[in-house]
Scaffold this motif. Structure first.
Motif, PDB file in Angstrom:
ATOM      1  N   LEU A   1       0.833  -1.203   0.000  1.00 32.83           N
ATOM      2  CA  LEU A   1       0.000   0.000   0.000  1.00 32.83           C
ATOM      3  C   LEU A   1       0.867   1.252   0.000  1.00 32.83           C
ATOM      4  O   LEU A   1       0.528   2.257  -0.645  1.00 32.83           O
ATOM      5  N   ASP A   2       1.976   1.194   0.727  1.00 37.94           N
ATOM      6  CA  ASP A   2       2.914   2.326   0.710  1.00 37.94           C
ATOM      7  C   ASP A   2       3.552   2.485  -0.668  1.00 37.94           C
ATOM      8  O   ASP A   2       3.759   3.609  -1.152  1.00 37.94           O
ATOM      9  N   LEU A   3       3.863   1.379  -1.316  1.00 35.52           N
ATOM     10  CA  LEU A   3       4.505   1.444  -2.631  1.00 35.52           C
ATOM     11  C   LEU A   3       3.588   2.045  -3.693  1.00 35.52           C
ATOM     12  O   LEU A   3       4.027   2.818  -4.549  1.00 35.52           O
ATOM     13  N   ILE A   4       2.296   1.665  -3.660  1.00 33.08           N
ATOM     14  CA  ILE A   4       1.386   2.095  -4.723  1.00 33.08           C
ATOM     15  C   ILE A   4       0.665   3.394  -4.388  1.00 33.08           C
ATOM     16  O   ILE A   4      -0.134   3.889  -5.199  1.00 33.08           O
ATOM     17  N   SER A   5       0.920   3.955  -3.203  1.00 34.28           N
ATOM     18  CA  SER A   5       0.306   5.244  -2.875  1.00 34.28           C
ATOM     19  C   SER A   5       0.911   6.336  -3.752  1.00 34.28           C
ATOM     20  O   SER A   5       1.952   6.149  -4.388  1.00 34.28           O
ATOM     21  N   LYS A   6       0.279   7.484  -3.781  1.00 33.59           N
ATOM     22  CA  LYS A   6       0.737   8.575  -4.641  1.00 33.59           C
ATOM     23  C   LYS A   6       2.136   9.057  -4.271  1.00 33.59           C
ATOM     24  O   LYS A   6       2.862   9.579  -5.121  1.00 33.59           O
ATOM     25  N   THR A   7       2.505   8.878  -3.007  1.00 30.80           N
ATOM     26  CA  THR A   7       3.843   9.287  -2.574  1.00 30.80           C
ATOM     27  C   THR A   7       4.828   8.130  -2.569  1.00 30.80           C
ATOM     28  O   THR A   7       6.005   8.333  -2.290  1.00 30.80           O
ATOM     29  N   GLY A   8       4.342   6.916  -2.861  1.00 30.28           N
ATOM     30  CA  GLY A   8       5.212   5.752  -2.884  1.00 30.28           C
ATOM     31  C   GLY A   8       5.996   5.656  -4.174  1.00 30.28           C
ATOM     32  O   GLY A   8       5.756   6.389  -5.145  1.00 30.28           O
ATOM     33  N   LEU A   9       6.938   4.714  -4.208  1.00 27.42           N
ATOM     34  CA  LEU A   9       7.819   4.569  -5.366  1.00 27.42           C
ATOM     35  C   LEU A   9       7.042   4.215  -6.620  1.00 27.42           C
ATOM     36  O   LEU A   9       7.184   4.864  -7.659  1.00 27.42           O
ATOM     37  N   VAL A  10       6.177   3.202  -6.536  1.00 25.17           N
ATOM     38  CA  VAL A  10       5.415   2.777  -7.717  1.00 25.17           C
ATOM     39  C   VAL A  10       4.371   3.810  -8.085  1.00 25.17           C
ATOM     40  O   VAL A  10       4.213   4.177  -9.259  1.00 25.17           O
ATOM     41  N   GLY A  11       3.645   4.317  -7.073  1.00 27.22           N
ATOM     42  CA  GLY A  11       2.583   5.275  -7.350  1.00 27.22           C
ATOM     43  C   GLY A  11       3.106   6.566  -7.957  1.00 27.22           C
ATOM     44  O   GLY A  11       2.541   7.086  -8.933  1.00 27.22           O
TER      45      GLY A  11
END
Length: 290
Positions: free
Chosen positions: A120-130
């Motif tokens: 969830l952290d990765l795909i959030s807008k501030t995450g690496l993937v997001g």
């Protein structure tokens, strides 16, 4: 002639007693509760097969069952070929074996409840993937887009369990004697022929274990799916386990017990069917060899 001594089975008694306490006794209790409407453990109302009848007639149950089977099918179709391919590459690149196997094994030791939080952290807008997808102007919304939610679940599960398939496949490939490869080289066999007629048959036993483990585990997915989108959007990722958790949280223990028994029978039936098919295949191969 020395008589056969079976006293070694006595050593199994402690393990058998533990299995009886932690496995059989709770299963019998759940089976008993599935025939009751439970207001409290001291106030049980007999309803017979009503919970089972209601469950089997429920479109929601069949929908959740279909989604669970679909998820397991997708996971197996992705992780098995990918894991076997990586294992084959590692057999030809000795220098990469140890670091790659260690990297792939790391996700296996991550606690289940931490995995969805990490993703969830990765795909959030501030995450690496997001943030990367946003900078590339690629629309991605796993909260309200069912396809994106499924994509996250499949990729997350693959990241978590691909190492198991690779390690098992690599162990099986490492156990193949070099004589088979020398004979194939003399015959001028291609890599595809070597894989089809030598490697794949030799690792089929280990692969059967990987398939069974991955099917059962993916069929029982709960924490990851619940934390990512709680079965949404619009129940698109509501699996059997999520329905069971919802009934337990709503204190409908009788219905939850019936659903648990049906769930248990589905898993046992799948495992028994798989074991039967593998035993018949093994017997057929032995008949051919003899």
């Amino acid at each position: 002639m020395k008589p056969h001594d079976n006293r070694a089975w006595l050593l199994m008694l402690p393990a058998g007693a533990i299995m009886l306490i932690v496995g059989v006794v709770p299963l019998i209790s759940v089976f008993n509760y599935s025939f009751h409407d439970i207001f409290s453990l001291q106030n049980l109302h007999w309803v017979g097969l009503d919970w089972y009848t209601e469950l089997i007639r429920s479109d929601r149950f069949w929908g959740s069952l279909g989604r669970s089977l679909l998820f397991s099918g997708i996971v197996l179709s992705v992780q098995l070929p990918l894991g076997i391919w990586i294992a084959l590459v590692l057999t030809r690149t000795p220098r990469l074996r140890t670091p790659v196997l260690m990297l792939l094994a790391l996700p296996l030791v991550v606690p289940w409840n931490m995995i969805p939080i990490m993703w969830l952290d990765l795909i959030s807008k501030t995450g690496l993937v997001g943030s990367t997808l946003t900078s590339l102007a690629i629309p991605f919304d796993p909260r309200f887009n069912a396809l994106h939610t499924w994509l996250v679940l499949v990729v997350m599960d693959t990241w978590h369990w691909l190492g198991l398939v690779v390690i098992l496949s690599f162990a099986g490939l490492s156990g193949i004697p070099n004589d088979y490869y020398r004979a194939a080289s003399v015959d001028g066999a291609s890599r595809l022929a070597v894989f089809r007629y030598i490697q794949l048959p030799k690792i089929s036993g280990i692969l059967s274990i990987a398939i069974l483990l991955r099917f059962v585990d993916s069929f029982m997915i709960y924490t990851e799916a619940f934390r990512i989108n709680a079965g949404g959007p619009n129940r698109a990722t509501t699996f059997l386990t999520l329905d069971l958790g919802e009934e337990i949280n709503s204190f409908t223990y009788g219905a939850a017990a019936a659903r648990s028994m049906v769930y248990f029978l589905l898993v046992i039936t799948a495992a028994w069917t798989f074991r039967t098919v593998m035993d018949r295949r093994k017997g057929a191969l032995q008949d051919i060899n003899t």
